[in-house]
Design a protein around this motif. Structure first.
Motif, PDB file in Angstrom:
ATOM      1  N   VAL A   7      15.688  15.153 -50.767  1.00 17.92           N
ATOM      2  CA  VAL A   7      15.869  16.460 -51.402  1.00 17.92           C
ATOM      3  C   VAL A   7      15.443  17.560 -50.430  1.00 17.92           C
ATOM      4  N   ALA A   8      14.267  17.411 -49.843  1.00 18.61           N
ATOM      5  CA  ALA A   8      13.763  18.430 -48.917  1.00 18.61           C
ATOM      6  C   ALA A   8      14.696  18.592 -47.715  1.00 18.61           C
ATOM      7  N   ALA A   9      15.182  17.479 -47.164  1.00 18.01           N
ATOM      8  CA  ALA A   9      16.065  17.540 -45.997  1.00 18.01           C
ATOM      9  C   ALA A   9      17.398  18.198 -46.347  1.00 18.01           C
ATOM     10  N   LEU A  10      17.951  17.875 -47.518  1.00 15.15           N
ATOM     11  CA  LEU A  10      19.227  18.479 -47.909  1.00 15.15           C
ATOM     12  C   LEU A  10      19.071  19.958 -48.258  1.00 15.15           C
ATOM     13  N   GLU A  11      17.931  20.322 -48.845  1.00 12.61           N
ATOM     14  CA  GLU A  11      17.669  21.744 -49.099  1.00 12.61           C
ATOM     15  C   GLU A  11      17.644  22.512 -47.778  1.00 12.61           C
ATOM     16  N   GLU A  12      16.965  21.971 -46.793  1.00 13.87           N
ATOM     17  CA  GLU A  12      16.886  22.632 -45.489  1.00 13.87           C
ATOM     18  C   GLU A  12      18.260  22.708 -44.842  1.00 13.87           C
ATOM     19  N   ALA A  13      19.043  21.667 -44.956  1.00 14.86           N
ATOM     20  CA  ALA A  13      20.398  21.677 -44.394  1.00 14.86           C
ATOM     21  C   ALA A  13      21.238  22.790 -45.016  1.00 14.86           C
ATOM     22  N   LEU A  14      21.141  22.927 -46.334  1.00 17.45           N
ATOM     23  CA  LEU A  14      21.896  23.989 -47.010  1.00 17.45           C
ATOM     24  C   LEU A  14      21.413  25.372 -46.577  1.00 17.45           C
ATOM     25  N   ARG A  15      20.122  25.517 -46.405  1.00 18.09           N
ATOM     26  CA  ARG A  15      19.597  26.807 -45.937  1.00 18.09           C
ATOM     27  C   ARG A  15      20.149  27.144 -44.549  1.00 18.09           C
ATOM     28  N   GLN A  16      20.243  26.139 -43.697  1.00 19.14           N
ATOM     29  CA  GLN A  16      20.799  26.358 -42.358  1.00 19.14           C
ATOM     30  C   GLN A  16      22.266  26.768 -42.422  1.00 19.14           C
ATOM     31  N   LEU A  17      22.936  26.381 -43.478  1.00 19.63           N
ATOM     32  CA  LEU A  17      24.338  26.759 -43.670  1.00 19.63           C
ATOM     33  C   LEU A  17      24.475  28.125 -44.356  1.00 19.63           C
ATOM     34  N   GLY A  18      23.345  28.749 -44.658  1.00 14.31           N
ATOM     35  CA  GLY A  18      23.388  30.071 -45.274  1.00 14.31           C
ATOM     36  C   GLY A  18      23.400  30.062 -46.788  1.00 14.31           C
ATOM     37  N   GLU A  62      30.951  20.488 -51.175  1.00 16.69           N
ATOM     38  CA  GLU A  62      31.732  21.659 -51.566  1.00 16.69           C
ATOM     39  C   GLU A  62      31.664  22.751 -50.496  1.00 16.69           C
ATOM     40  N   HIS A  63      30.511  22.890 -49.882  1.00 12.65           N
ATOM     41  CA  HIS A  63      30.335  23.920 -48.865  1.00 12.65           C
ATOM     42  C   HIS A  63      30.898  23.468 -47.511  1.00 12.65           C
ATOM     43  N   GLY A  64      31.177  22.176 -47.389  1.00 13.92           N
ATOM     44  CA  GLY A  64      31.789  21.651 -46.166  1.00 13.92           C
ATOM     45  C   GLY A  64      30.871  21.654 -44.969  1.00 13.92           C
ATOM     46  N   GLY A  65      29.583  21.466 -45.182  1.00 14.20           N
ATOM     47  CA  GLY A  65      28.650  21.586 -44.082  1.00 14.20           C
ATOM     48  C   GLY A  65      28.148  20.312 -43.466  1.00 14.20           C
ATOM     49  N   ALA A  66      28.562  19.161 -43.964  1.00  7.64           N
ATOM     50  CA  ALA A  66      28.006  17.909 -43.461  1.00  7.64           C
ATOM     51  C   ALA A  66      28.318  17.684 -41.985  1.00  7.64           C
ATOM     52  N   ASP A  67      29.457  18.150 -41.520  1.00  8.17           N
ATOM     53  CA  ASP A  67      29.831  17.945 -40.125  1.00  8.17           C
ATOM     54  C   ASP A  67      29.259  19.017 -39.203  1.00  8.17           C
ATOM     55  N   GLN A  68      28.751  20.103 -39.770  1.00  9.39           N
ATOM     56  CA  GLN A  68      28.259  21.205 -38.970  1.00  9.39           C
ATOM     57  C   GLN A  68      26.809  21.035 -38.537  1.00  9.39           C
ATOM     58  N   LEU A  69      26.077  20.139 -39.170  1.00 11.48           N
ATOM     59  CA  LEU A  69      24.649  19.989 -38.923  1.00 11.48           C
ATOM     60  C   LEU A  69      24.294  18.576 -38.523  1.00 11.48           C
ATOM     61  N   TYR A  70      23.193  18.463 -37.783  1.00  4.19           N
ATOM     62  CA  TYR A  70      22.640  17.143 -37.527  1.00  4.19           C
ATOM     63  C   TYR A  70      21.783  16.773 -38.732  1.00  4.19           C
ATOM     64  N   LEU A  71      22.050  15.620 -39.292  1.00  2.75           N
ATOM     65  CA  LEU A  71      21.233  15.075 -40.373  1.00  2.75           C
ATOM     66  C   LEU A  71      20.699  13.725 -39.919  1.00  2.75           C
ATOM     67  N   ARG A  72      19.444  13.467 -40.204  1.00  6.17           N
ATOM     68  CA  ARG A  72      18.865  12.172 -39.851  1.00  6.17           C
ATOM     69  C   ARG A  72      19.718  11.070 -40.472  1.00  6.17           C
ATOM     70  N   PRO A  73      19.820   9.932 -39.810  1.00  5.88           N
ATOM     71  CA  PRO A  73      20.660   8.850 -40.338  1.00  5.88           C
ATOM     72  C   PRO A  73      20.324   8.458 -41.783  1.00  5.88           C
TER      73      PRO A  73
END
Length: 98
Positions: A7-18, A62-73
């Motif tokens: 949850v924390a990692a995905l929240e941060e990823a979304l924040r990085q996407l604006g 929905e925001h299409g951000g999975a390919d735009q960011l590095y996410l831990r495996p």
């Protein structure tokens, strides 16, 4: 990786996407919306982390951000698992409608 860490990692990823992330209480599931032209994700703080992962995963998709960011495996694996569960749930609903 435990659900609260995902949850924390995905929240941060979304924040990085604006996307602004808000945690509220109430009789709602949560999801992505637009407030004054800005994307906002609302999470129900009363829901368990597993349910929050599902809402976050849907917002990332929905925001299409999975390919735009590095996410831990481990985070990417949890994201893909949540997407697979959502797709399976939609397929089940389509079968019931027939």
């Amino acid at each position: 990786m435990k659900p609260p860490a995902v949850v924390a990692a995905l929240e941060e990823a979304l924040r990085q996407l604006g996307v602004r992330v808000r945690r509220e209480r109430g009789p709602f599931r949560g999801g992505l919306c637009v407030v004054e032209g800005e994307p906002v994700l609302v999470l129900n703080r009363q829901h368990p982390a597993e349910a929050q992962v599902a809402v976050l995963a849907a917002a990332v998709r929905e925001h299409g951000g999975a390919d735009q960011l590095y996410l831990r495996p481990a985070v990417r694996a949890a994201l893909e698992d949540a997407w697979a569960q959502a797709d399976a749930g939609q397929a089940d609903e389509a079968e019931q409608d027939e």
